[in-house]
Design a protein around this motif. Structure first.
Motif, PDB file in Angstrom:
ATOM      1  N   PHE A  70      -1.244   0.489  -2.679  1.00 55.34           N
ATOM      2  CA  PHE A  70      -0.471  -0.072  -3.791  1.00 55.34           C
ATOM      3  C   PHE A  70      -0.958  -1.484  -4.122  1.00 55.34           C
ATOM      4  O   PHE A  70      -1.136  -1.846  -5.292  1.00 55.34           O
ATOM      5  N   VAL A  71      -1.179  -2.285  -3.086  1.00 56.32           N
ATOM      6  CA  VAL A  71      -1.689  -3.646  -3.292  1.00 56.32           C
ATOM      7  C   VAL A  71      -3.108  -3.612  -3.851  1.00 56.32           C
ATOM      8  O   VAL A  71      -3.456  -4.380  -4.761  1.00 56.32           O
ATOM      9  N   LEU A  72      -3.942  -2.716  -3.317  1.00 51.91           N
ATOM     10  CA  LEU A  72      -5.309  -2.580  -3.826  1.00 51.91           C
ATOM     11  C   LEU A  72      -5.307  -2.214  -5.306  1.00 51.91           C
ATOM     12  O   LEU A  72      -6.082  -2.761  -6.096  1.00 51.91           O
ATOM     13  N   LEU A 118       5.072   0.741 -12.588  1.00 53.43           N
ATOM     14  CA  LEU A 118       6.016   1.846 -12.764  1.00 53.43           C
ATOM     15  C   LEU A 118       5.356   3.222 -12.636  1.00 53.43           C
ATOM     16  O   LEU A 118       5.901   4.107 -11.958  1.00 53.43           O
ATOM     17  N   PRO A 119       4.174   3.460 -13.252  1.00 49.97           N
ATOM     18  CA  PRO A 119       3.534   4.779 -13.071  1.00 49.97           C
ATOM     19  C   PRO A 119       3.215   5.086 -11.608  1.00 49.97           C
ATOM     20  O   PRO A 119       3.351   6.246 -11.173  1.00 49.97           O
ATOM     21  N   LEU A 120       2.833   4.063 -10.841  1.00 48.76           N
ATOM     22  CA  LEU A 120       2.561   4.275  -9.416  1.00 48.76           C
ATOM     23  C   LEU A 120       3.853   4.578  -8.663  1.00 48.76           C
ATOM     24  O   LEU A 120       3.863   5.420  -7.754  1.00 48.76           O
ATOM     25  N   LEU A 121       4.932   3.902  -9.033  1.00 49.22           N
ATOM     26  CA  LEU A 121       6.218   4.151  -8.385  1.00 49.22           C
ATOM     27  C   LEU A 121       6.674   5.599  -8.581  1.00 49.22           C
ATOM     28  O   LEU A 121       7.260   6.212  -7.681  1.00 49.22           O
ATOM     29  N   LEU A 122       6.396   6.143  -9.762  1.00 52.88           N
ATOM     30  CA  LEU A 122       6.799   7.522 -10.046  1.00 52.88           C
ATOM     31  C   LEU A 122       6.041   8.530  -9.183  1.00 52.88           C
ATOM     32  O   LEU A 122       6.507   9.647  -8.978  1.00 52.88           O
ATOM     33  N   LEU A 123       4.868   8.112  -8.683  1.00 50.33           N
ATOM     34  CA  LEU A 123       4.078   8.997  -7.817  1.00 50.33           C
ATOM     35  C   LEU A 123       4.511   8.949  -6.351  1.00 50.33           C
ATOM     36  O   LEU A 123       4.128   9.815  -5.562  1.00 50.33           O
ATOM     37  N   ILE A 124       5.281   7.926  -5.983  1.00 52.85           N
ATOM     38  CA  ILE A 124       5.605   7.702  -4.574  1.00 52.85           C
ATOM     39  C   ILE A 124       6.299   8.887  -3.907  1.00 52.85           C
ATOM     40  O   ILE A 124       5.922   9.270  -2.788  1.00 52.85           O
ATOM     41  N   SER A 128       4.587  10.661  -0.772  1.00 49.82           N
ATOM     42  CA  SER A 128       5.299  10.599   0.510  1.00 49.82           C
ATOM     43  C   SER A 128       5.400  11.979   1.149  1.00 49.82           C
ATOM     44  O   SER A 128       5.265  12.121   2.371  1.00 49.82           O
ATOM     45  N   ILE A 129       5.631  12.982   0.332  1.00 53.51           N
ATOM     46  CA  ILE A 129       5.697  14.352   0.850  1.00 53.51           C
ATOM     47  C   ILE A 129       4.340  14.784   1.386  1.00 53.51           C
ATOM     48  O   ILE A 129       4.235  15.402   2.453  1.00 53.51           O
ATOM     49  N   ILE A 142      11.185   3.943  -1.404  1.00 48.12           N
ATOM     50  CA  ILE A 142      11.361   3.752  -2.847  1.00 48.12           C
ATOM     51  C   ILE A 142      12.131   2.469  -3.131  1.00 48.12           C
ATOM     52  O   ILE A 142      11.810   1.714  -4.058  1.00 48.12           O
ATOM     53  N   ILE A 143      13.160   2.185  -2.321  1.00 49.38           N
ATOM     54  CA  ILE A 143      13.945   0.964  -2.505  1.00 49.38           C
ATOM     55  C   ILE A 143      13.077  -0.275  -2.288  1.00 49.38           C
ATOM     56  O   ILE A 143      13.081  -1.214  -3.097  1.00 49.38           O
TER      57      ILE A 143
END
Length: 231
Positions: A70-72, A118-124, A128-129, A142-143
């Motif tokens: 995410f940072v990268l 936001l687009p990356l957050l939607l992939l989390i 994760s699964i 997510i939080i």
């Protein structure tokens, strides 16, 4: 009181106006946003392939892997956030129209979060699964990412403002973001992987970092823009 309400309304109108303009322009180059999403997914897959089919190891390392990538991914956006406006002399236009650079900085932070975080957050949840992260940890992840991602947006815009006059070394953005993001990774990953009782205290620390970043970030960005325009 009416004048105060009018100023507040004008403030939000200005932010929404600048953010909407930037989002509209960036969506003309949607391939850039898609490339960041693809980069995020590919690096995650590389980690999965390097660890192998060991689900226990994936679960242990999954949160740290997601935050690292995410940072990268955030560091890639640095050269795109303010450079175009600087090269096109849009900052001078904003200045002549009476908009403060702090207001412009805040709108750029919001735009950066919507377009690139936001687009990356939607992939989390899906990622994760794939990484075999426990369902309870997914909620906590997510939080923490919802709190940490705006901080990364602020850091990205700060780094971008520092590099406005840089036309040679485009890798400096990552070198600025990586050290500043270490506290975020420590508390965000720690909040998910440590004892449940420590989740709320570490989330509170993340919220404190976010509020401090929101308070200081626009002023730092504004100062860097002014220095760049004078050079």
């Amino acid at each position: 009181m009416n004048q105060f309400k009018k100023n507040i309304i004008d403030f939000f109108k200005s932010i929404i106006g600048i953010s909407a303009r930037d989002i509209k322009i960036q969506f003309r180059n949607i391939s850039y946003i898609l490339s960041i999403l693809i980069f995020f997914i590919i690096i995650i897959l590389l980690f999965i392939f390097s660890i192998g089919p060991n689900e226990e190891q994936l679960e242990i390392s999954g949160v740290a892997i997601i935050w690292t990538v995410f940072v990268l991914s955030s560091s890639i956006t640095v050269n795109k956030l303010l450079k175009d406006d600087y090269d096109d002399s849009n900052f001078e236009i904003y200045q002549f129209s009476g908009l403060s650079f702090e207001l412009i900085a805040l709108s750029k932070i919001i735009t950066s979060w919507i377009l690139f975080q936001l687009p990356l957050l939607l992939l989390i949840p899906l990622i994760s699964i794939v990484l075999s992260i426990d369902q309870n940890k997914i909620y906590m992840l997510i939080i923490t990412m919802a709190i940490g991602s705006p901080i990364l947006s602020i850091l990205s815009v700060v780094a971008s403002s520092m590099l406005l006059t840089n036309n040679k070394n485009f890798n400096l953005g990552g070198l600025i973001i990586f050290p500043m993001s270490i506290p975020i990774i420590i508390f965000a990953v720690g909040a998910v992987n440590t004892d449940v009782d420590l989740f709320i205290p570490q989330v509170n620390i993340l919220i404190s970092i976010l509020l401090a970043s929101l308070a200081l970030g626009p002023w730092v960005i504004s100062a860097c823009i002014k220095i760049a325009l004078r050079s």
